[in-house]
Design a protein around this motif. Structure first.
Motif, PDB file in Angstrom:
ATOM      1  N   ILE A 118       0.847  -1.185   0.000  1.00 50.97           N
ATOM      2  CA  ILE A 118       0.000   0.000   0.000  1.00 50.97           C
ATOM      3  C   ILE A 118       0.885   1.238   0.000  1.00 50.97           C
ATOM      4  O   ILE A 118       1.775   1.375   0.829  1.00 50.97           O
ATOM      5  N   GLU A 119       0.618   2.120  -0.945  1.00 49.99           N
ATOM      6  CA  GLU A 119       1.329   3.395  -1.029  1.00 49.99           C
ATOM      7  C   GLU A 119       0.301   4.495  -0.809  1.00 49.99           C
ATOM      8  O   GLU A 119      -0.680   4.598  -1.547  1.00 49.99           O
ATOM      9  N   HIS A 120       0.493   5.294   0.219  1.00 49.59           N
ATOM     10  CA  HIS A 120      -0.433   6.388   0.517  1.00 49.59           C
ATOM     11  C   HIS A 120      -0.163   7.556  -0.420  1.00 49.59           C
ATOM     12  O   HIS A 120       0.982   7.911  -0.674  1.00 49.59           O
ATOM     13  N   ALA A 134      -4.966   6.008  -1.408  1.00 52.69           N
ATOM     14  CA  ALA A 134      -3.890   5.020  -1.434  1.00 52.69           C
ATOM     15  C   ALA A 134      -4.011   4.190  -2.702  1.00 52.69           C
ATOM     16  O   ALA A 134      -5.045   4.173  -3.355  1.00 52.69           O
TER      17      ALA A 134
END
Length: 87
Positions: free
Chosen positions: A24-26, A31
């Motif tokens: 997960i990349e915010h 996200a």
């Protein structure tokens, strides 16, 4: 240098950090899932190349430390500042 051990430990370390598993990349709007970028390690008869770095002969102390870390089952200590969760 035990190349078989290095390759085996690299596979184990890759599994440890979830190779191929999206993370997960915010972002500013929420996200998203992204796959971590691999860091290639190229082994030659007389040295190594890490990522897009310069060729490093096996006789160099930093190269010996890098490979010893891997043979001991650890991520190379030289990469810890850039990749604190492993790479």
């Amino acid at each position: 240098i035990d190349f078989d051990l290095i390759l085996e430990n690299i596979k184990d370390l890759n599994l440890l950090v979830g190779e191929g598993i999206p993370q997960i990349e915010h972002t500013a709007r929420g996200a998203r899932l992204r796959r971590p970028e691999p860091l290639p390690l190229t082994l030659y008869r007389n040295g190594i190349v890490v990522g897009t770095g310069a060729f490093r002969p096996y006789q160099h102390p930093a190269t010996q430390q890098c490979l010893q870390d891997i043979m001991d089952g650890y991520f190379p200590s030289e990469l810890q500042p850039r990749y604190p969760d492993g790479v």
